[in-house]
Design an enzyme around this catalytic site. Structure first.
Site, PDB file in Angstrom:
ATOM      1  N   GLY A  15     -24.751  25.000  44.649  1.00  0.00           N
ATOM      2  CA  GLY A  15     -23.825  24.690  45.733  1.00  0.00           C
ATOM      3  C   GLY A  15     -22.598  24.440  45.507  1.00  0.00           C
ATOM      4  N   LEU A  16     -21.579  24.850  46.882  1.00  0.00           N
ATOM      5  CA  LEU A  16     -20.208  24.783  46.346  1.00  0.00           C
ATOM      6  C   LEU A  16     -20.341  22.676  46.262  1.00  0.00           C
ATOM      7  CD1 LEU A  16     -18.649  26.951  49.275  1.00  0.00           C
ATOM      8  CD2 LEU A  16     -17.458  26.731  46.896  1.00  0.00           C
ATOM      9  N   SER A  17     -18.961  22.113  46.180  1.00  0.00           N
ATOM     10  CA  SER A  17     -19.010  21.392  46.665  1.00  0.00           C
ATOM     11  C   SER A  17     -19.021  21.010  47.980  1.00  0.00           C
ATOM     12  CB  SER A  17     -17.629  20.390  45.742  1.00  0.00           C
ATOM     13  OG  SER A  17     -16.852  18.950  45.752  1.00  0.00           O
ATOM     14  N   GLY A  18     -19.547  19.011  48.321  1.00  0.00           N
ATOM     15  CA  GLY A  18     -19.829  19.452  49.235  1.00  0.00           C
ATOM     16  C   GLY A  18     -20.697  20.188  50.171  1.00  0.00           C
ATOM     17  N   GLY A  20     -24.089  19.558  49.722  1.00  0.00           N
ATOM     18  CA  GLY A  20     -25.153  18.560  50.170  1.00  0.00           C
ATOM     19  C   GLY A  20     -25.954  18.114  48.969  1.00  0.00           C
ATOM     20  N   LYS A  21     -25.574  18.749  48.167  1.00  0.00           N
ATOM     21  CA  LYS A  21     -26.756  18.973  47.049  1.00  0.00           C
ATOM     22  C   LYS A  21     -27.252  16.908  46.524  1.00  0.00           C
ATOM     23  CE  LYS A  21     -23.912  20.563  44.018  1.00  0.00           C
ATOM     24  NZ  LYS A  21     -22.600  20.447  44.800  1.00  0.00           N
ATOM     25  N   THR A  22     -25.855  16.467  46.817  1.00  0.00           N
ATOM     26  CA  THR A  22     -26.534  15.184  46.279  1.00  0.00           C
ATOM     27  C   THR A  22     -27.334  14.654  47.377  1.00  0.00           C
ATOM     28  OG1 THR A  22     -24.107  14.960  44.795  1.00  0.00           O
ATOM     29  CG2 THR A  22     -24.920  13.138  46.335  1.00  0.00           C
ATOM     30  N   SER A  89     -23.022  24.799  39.763  1.00  0.00           N
ATOM     31  CA  SER A  89     -23.190  25.721  38.476  1.00  0.00           C
ATOM     32  C   SER A  89     -22.965  27.084  39.596  1.00  0.00           C
ATOM     33  CB  SER A  89     -24.944  25.692  39.047  1.00  0.00           C
ATOM     34  OG  SER A  89     -26.111  24.869  39.123  1.00  0.00           O
TER      35      SER A  89
HETATM   36  N1  ADP Z   1     -27.966  19.607  56.376  1.00  0.00           N
HETATM   37  C1  ADP Z   1     -26.971  19.101  55.501  1.00  0.00           C
HETATM   38  N2  ADP Z   1     -28.407  18.590  54.075  1.00  0.00           N
HETATM   39  C2  ADP Z   1     -26.969  17.613  53.171  1.00  0.00           C
HETATM   40  N3  ADP Z   1     -25.933  17.028  53.748  1.00  0.00           N
HETATM   41  C3  ADP Z   1     -25.068  17.653  55.057  1.00  0.00           C
HETATM   42  C4  ADP Z   1     -26.239  18.853  55.698  1.00  0.00           C
HETATM   43  N4  ADP Z   1     -25.183  18.308  56.982  1.00  0.00           N
HETATM   44  C5  ADP Z   1     -24.548  17.720  56.849  1.00  0.00           C
HETATM   45  N5  ADP Z   1     -23.815  17.084  55.718  1.00  0.00           N
HETATM   46  C6  ADP Z   1     -22.973  16.469  55.311  1.00  0.00           C
HETATM   47  O1  ADP Z   1     -22.378  17.152  54.419  1.00  0.00           O
HETATM   48  C7  ADP Z   1     -21.669  16.488  52.549  1.00  0.00           C
HETATM   49  C8  ADP Z   1     -22.356  17.239  51.676  1.00  0.00           C
HETATM   50  O2  ADP Z   1     -21.559  15.962  50.755  1.00  0.00           O
HETATM   51  P1  ADP Z   1     -22.522  16.494  48.746  1.00  0.00           P
HETATM   52  O3  ADP Z   1     -24.146  15.485  48.945  1.00  0.00           O
HETATM   53  O4  ADP Z   1     -21.875  15.259  47.750  1.00  0.00           O
HETATM   54  O5  ADP Z   1     -21.917  17.266  48.542  1.00  0.00           O
HETATM   55  P2  ADP Z   1     -22.549  17.661  47.289  1.00  0.00           P
HETATM   56  O6  ADP Z   1     -23.066  16.617  46.584  1.00  0.00           O
HETATM   57  O7  ADP Z   1     -23.029  19.511  47.488  1.00  0.00           O
HETATM   58  O8  ADP Z   1     -21.212  17.738  46.698  1.00  0.00           O
HETATM   59  C9  ADP Z   1     -22.373  15.096  53.153  1.00  0.00           C
HETATM   60  O9  ADP Z   1     -21.744  14.566  54.125  1.00  0.00           O
HETATM   61  C10 ADP Z   1     -23.212  15.013  54.051  1.00  0.00           C
HETATM   62  O10 ADP Z   1     -23.782  14.238  54.780  1.00  0.00           O
HETATM   63 MG    MG Z   2     -22.916  15.617  44.593  1.00  0.00          MG
END
Ligand code: ADP
Ligand code: MG
Length: 188
Positions: A15-18, A20-22, A89
């Site tokens: 998924g996109l950056s932000g 929620g993957k991490t 990805s």
């Molecule tokens: N249902 C959800 N699942 C995961 N993250 C969420 C959700 N709702 C809100 N968030 C917020 O979205 C952000 C996702 O960030 P992050 O996990 O770092 O994204 P990624 O790793 O995809 O770049 C976090 O600040 C998280 O608290």
């Molecule tokens: Mg991440």
């Protein structure tokens, strides 16, 4: 128990950056560890600082990034660990590479609109990309193709973290009966 029976599951979060993957992978990892499973998390951001630090963000380098991570995940899964992989990805070709190496993976599309990911901007990367400091940033200067055949979608704009994690856990539990590696993709 033979080595094959010991193989751990692989869960690939795309998924996109932000999106929620991490966040999802670490929450899921904590729960699995509480259930006495060994868990390995392969996070794209972390691996790009080490194993993949010589790679940039062209389509080919992103493909190589995915290829390396998939092979590491394969080795870890063979030790019996549940492997959670979190990488953007961005293109279908990248997911195809991952699927070819790990046919038994549970591919989870961590889905949120670009506008929401940009509003969250947990690492300030969208702001940098908009300022022109990250020219190949996915969603801004580089494309993101939605996965065409994910096993599961977590809509992080409408489902909270707990629901997303529970959904993945349920899928893993339902799939326990099928034999890994030679198993069918029973969740599709
Ligand atoms: N249902 C959800 N699942 C995961 N993250 C969420 C959700 N709702 C809100 N968030 C917020 O979205 C952000 C996702 O960030 P992050 O996990 O770092 O994204 P990624 O790793 O995809 O770049 C976090 O600040 C998280 O608290
Ligand atoms: Mg991440």
């Amino acid at each position: 128990m033979g080595a094959k029976d010991m193989r751990g599951r692989t869960v690939w979060l795309v998924g996109l950056s932000g999106s929620g993957k991490t966040t999802i992978s670490s929450a899921l990892g904590e729960i699995l560890e509480k259930r006495n499973q060994r868990v390995s998390i392969l996070d794209g951001d972390v691996l790009r600082k080490g194993l993949c630090s010589n790679l940039g963000f062209s389509e080919a380098e992103r493909a190589e990034n995915i290829r390396r991570i998939a092979h590491v995940a394969d080795l870890l899964a063979d030790t019996g660990a549940t492997v959670l992989i979190a990488t953007i990805s961005p293109l279908q070709v990248h997911r195809d590479i991952a699927r070819a190496i790990l046919p038994d993976q549970l591919q989870v599309f961590v889905k949120a609109p670009l506008s929401l990911c940009e509003a969250r901007d947990p690492k300030g990367l969208y702001r940098k990309a908009r300022a022109g400091d990250l020219p190949e940033f996915t969603g801004i200067g580089a494309p993101f193709e939605e996965p065409i055949d994910p096993d599961l979608i977590c809509n992080t704009d409408t489902e909270n973290l707990q629901s997303c994690v529970q959904k993945i856990l349920l899928c893993l539990e339902e799939d326990m009966g099928s034999s890994p590696k030679n198993g069918s993709r029973s969740l599709r």
